[in-house]
Design a protein around this motif. Structure first.
Motif, short mmCIF file in Angstrom:
data_model
loop_
_atom_site.label_atom_id
_atom_site.label_comp_id
_atom_site.label_asym_id
_atom_site.label_seq_id
_atom_site.Cartn_x
_atom_site.Cartn_y
_atom_site.Cartn_z
N ILE A 1 17.17 11.61 8.07
CA ILE A 1 17.77 10.73 6.91
C ILE A 1 19.27 11.16 6.87
N ARG A 2 20.10 9.93 7.01
CA ARG A 2 21.48 10.14 6.94
C ARG A 2 22.11 9.65 5.78
N ILE A 3 22.65 10.29 4.92
CA ILE A 3 23.54 9.66 3.67
C ILE A 3 24.88 10.06 3.75
N GLU A 4 25.76 8.84 3.51
CA GLU A 4 27.11 8.74 3.44
C GLU A 4 27.51 9.01 1.98
N GLY A 5 28.13 10.05 1.74
CA GLY A 5 28.47 10.20 0.27
C GLY A 5 29.44 9.17 -0.34
N VAL A 6 29.30 8.77 -1.58
CA VAL A 6 30.05 7.81 -2.21
C VAL A 6 30.78 8.31 -3.47
N GLU A 7 31.87 7.75 -3.89
CA GLU A 7 32.73 8.44 -4.96
C GLU A 7 31.88 7.98 -6.31
N ARG A 8 31.09 6.87 -6.54
CA ARG A 8 30.48 6.45 -7.69
C ARG A 8 29.48 5.56 -7.30
N LEU A 9 28.51 5.65 -8.39
CA LEU A 9 27.13 4.79 -8.31
C LEU A 9 27.25 3.98 -9.57
N ARG A 10 26.54 2.78 -9.37
CA ARG A 10 26.41 1.91 -10.72
C ARG A 10 25.00 2.15 -11.14
N GLY A 11 24.50 1.38 -12.08
CA GLY A 11 22.83 1.59 -12.66
C GLY A 11 22.04 0.72 -11.80
N TYR A 12 20.76 0.73 -12.10
CA TYR A 12 19.90 0.11 -11.29
C TYR A 12 19.03 -0.73 -12.05
N ASN A 13 18.39 -1.93 -11.61
CA ASN A 13 17.10 -2.34 -12.36
C ASN A 13 15.93 -2.27 -11.20
N HIS A 14 15.00 -1.71 -11.58
CA HIS A 14 14.02 -1.66 -10.47
C HIS A 14 12.49 -1.66 -10.98
N LEU A 15 11.33 -2.30 -9.91
CA LEU A 15 10.06 -2.31 -10.33
C LEU A 15 9.68 -1.33 -9.56
N ALA A 16 9.08 -0.17 -10.18
CA ALA A 16 8.59 0.81 -9.36
C ALA A 16 7.15 0.51 -8.57
N ILE A 17 7.07 1.08 -7.39
CA ILE A 17 5.63 0.71 -6.60
C ILE A 17 4.64 1.46 -7.61
N PRO A 18 3.48 0.86 -7.45
CA PRO A 18 2.21 1.16 -8.05
C PRO A 18 1.65 2.72 -7.42
N ASP A 19 0.91 3.19 -8.45
CA ASP A 19 0.56 4.52 -7.98
C ASP A 19 -0.64 4.57 -7.12
N ARG A 20 -0.42 5.04 -5.82
CA ARG A 20 -1.39 4.85 -4.85
C ARG A 20 -2.50 6.26 -4.98
N ASN A 21 -2.06 7.10 -5.48
CA ASN A 21 -2.90 8.33 -5.79
C ASN A 21 -4.16 7.90 -6.97
N GLU A 22 -3.42 7.26 -7.87
CA GLU A 22 -4.49 6.75 -9.01
C GLU A 22 -5.41 5.66 -8.26
N SER A 23 -4.76 4.85 -7.70
CA SER A 23 -5.69 3.87 -6.92
C SER A 23 -6.82 4.35 -6.10
N ALA B 1 -3.30 -1.91 -7.21
CA ALA B 1 -3.20 -1.21 -5.85
C ALA B 1 -2.94 -2.02 -4.71
N MET B 2 -2.23 -1.23 -3.71
CA MET B 2 -1.49 -1.83 -2.74
C MET B 2 -2.00 -1.38 -1.36
N GLN B 3 -2.47 -2.51 -0.56
CA GLN B 3 -3.08 -2.16 0.70
C GLN B 3 -2.07 -1.48 1.72
N ARG B 4 -0.84 -1.86 1.53
CA ARG B 4 0.13 -1.25 2.24
C ARG B 4 0.43 0.25 2.25
N ASP B 5 0.45 0.81 1.12
CA ASP B 5 0.30 2.07 0.90
C ASP B 5 -0.69 2.82 0.76
N LEU B 6 -1.89 2.36 1.12
CA LEU B 6 -3.13 2.98 1.15
C LEU B 6 -3.89 2.90 2.37
#
Length: 451
Positions: free
Chosen positions: A220-242, A261-266
């Motif tokens: 994983i390659r990360i290019e550092g930035v000076e500032r970040l803004r906020g986010y609005n995100h829908l969390a993926i479902p819990d594959r372990n609980e599924s 439950a999502m087939q892709r992550d299971l």
């Protein structure tokens, strides 16, 4: 007084349960809000203890947190973030290991961070020294104090680093991501974890303005930035609980629709589920898991990092394998002490033998270290109810579904541990038709022979 769960076993679980945001993603996404200059909104948030812990820790640092439990939406405004009292951090953290992930974001925001002694489920070696060494590579000054660990960033700020993980640790990968995104320069992490929850955290950070590239060789390659803004995100479902509820359907010879439950992550789990004789139907809004009515089949199973068979899926599946007709072998390669939960299963009548040898296709890092990390399971076993204390999150769930499948009555204490990762657990059991009673007891726990 402690909670006591009295279970009447022998009844199939049938019905519908909803699975919301992943326990292994949501708390880390909440920590990421500290990196933004604007408020963040996280949706699909479950009502679990880990969310409460991080909420309290964020509020202790001056972050304004609003949780709409009806919609599962969480808003976090870090505009007034400030230093927290070490005693307050210690009180809110409890036995959670999440505070270690606050270090990078707090050093970026405040120039310093403090973490108390860390706990968590006792399933294997989870040292924080490696986390601390990586933070030193970013330029952090680390001081171990009697009350915990104090970290501070240099006046010039944290800087990028070239890092390598000898084992693809999820927590260590999260640490690097949360620290590198605002560190000056480029960070390169080789040997990184690539679990779905890692990719979802990367998606969140990218929304905030981070520049992150995931390469095909676990780099994983990360290019550092000076500032970040906020986010609005829908969390993926819990594959372990599924996967846990899917195993519960097989163990109790039931039929459970897991909404979310999502087939892709299971994928790896579903392959094993089918091999052992379980049935599932994939729908747009979830997966139906059910017992076919035919005898379950034994198999040889090895846990591994993603995209392999996840270690958190192992313990409920071991309960399934106690009901398979024949001999199964399970080789645990992620956590060295994850078979301690089988003591209670043996009390219930399961035939499980533990071995120090690698009983899998390839030797693992525990093979020469004297750990009981392989299991031989003979079935089908006739399980009988017993009394037990819940030892850890996944092992505890496994004990409970074994009790639900067993003949007779079981009594369980330590239910609070289940609330760390399973939202509204007893409410879901009730919706699935389980027969149980929740009460209070002055007896703190049941002792478990041999644990």
């Amino acid at each position: 007084m402690a909670k006591l769960l009295t279970i009447q076993g022998g009844k199939p679980l049938s019905g519908r349960v909803e699975v919301r945001g992943a326990k292994n993603l949501v708390p880390k996404a909440m920590v990421a809000s500290l990196l933004g200059d604007e408020p963040s909104v996280l949706r699909n948030v479950p009502e679990i203890k880990d969310v409460d812990i991080v909420t309290a820790l964020l509020q202790a640092h001056g972050v304004q947190v609003e949780h709409d439990r009806a919609t599962g939406s969480l808003s976090m405004d870090p505009a007034k973030a400030s230093k927290a009292d070490s005693a307050e951090i210690d009180a809110h953290a409890g036995d959670s290991r999440i505070p270690i992930l606050f270090c990078g974001p707090l050093m970026h925001r405040l120039g310093e961070a403090f973490i108390p002694d860390l706990g968590g489920c006792r399933i294997g070696d989870r040292p924080i020294d490696f986390h601390l060494e990586m933070l030193r590579q970013f330029g952090a000054d680390v001081q171990k104090l009697p009350s915990g660990i104090h970290l501070s960033a240099p006046a010039s700020g944290l800087r990028g680093a070239k890092l390598h993980l000898p084992y693809p640790s999820v927590g260590a990968t999260e640490q690097v991501l949360l620290t590198a995104v605002k560190a000056e320069g480029i960070t390169e992490l080789s040997g990184a974890a690539v679990e779905p929850e890692i990719h979802d955290l990367i998606a969140i950070l990218q929304q905030m303005g981070a520049i992150i590239t995931v390469q095909t060789d676990r780099t994983i390659r990360i290019e550092g930035v000076e500032r970040l803004r906020g986010y609005n995100h829908l969390a993926i479902p819990d594959r372990n609980e599924s996967a846990s509820w899917a195993s519960a359907a097989l163990v109790t010879q039931g039929d459970i629709f897991v909404q979310g439950a999502m087939q892709r992550d299971l994928t790896a789990f579903l392959n094993v589920y089918r091999k052992v004789g379980g049935e599932f139907d994939v729908h747009d809004d979830g997966i139906r898991f059910y017992h076919s009515g035919e005898a379950l089949r034994p198999l040889v199973l090895e846990t591994d990092v993603h995209p392999g068979y996840m270690t958190d899926w192992q313990q409920p599946m071991v309960v399934v394998l106690t009901q398979a007709a024949g001999v199964s072998i399970v080789h645990e390669t992620v956590y060295e002490n994850r078979f301690g939960f089988t003591n209670v299963l043996r009390q219930m009548g399961a035939n499980i033998q533990l071995h120090r040898e690698c009983l899998g296709s390839t030797p693992c890092r525990f093979g020469q270290r004297n750990f009981l990390h392989s299991a031989v399971i003979s079935g089908p076993a006739k399980l009988k109810g017993t009394d037990f204390d819940i030892p850890d999150l996944r092992g505890g769930f496994s004990h409970l579904i074994a009790a639900l499948a067993a003949e007779g009555t079981s009594r369980a204490t330590g239910l609070e541990i289940i609330n760390r990762g399973y939202e509204r657990f007893t409410e879901k059991l009730e919706n699935l038709g389980a027969e149980f009673e929740l009460s209070r007891t002055s007896q703190p726990s049941f002792s478990t022979t041999g644990r």
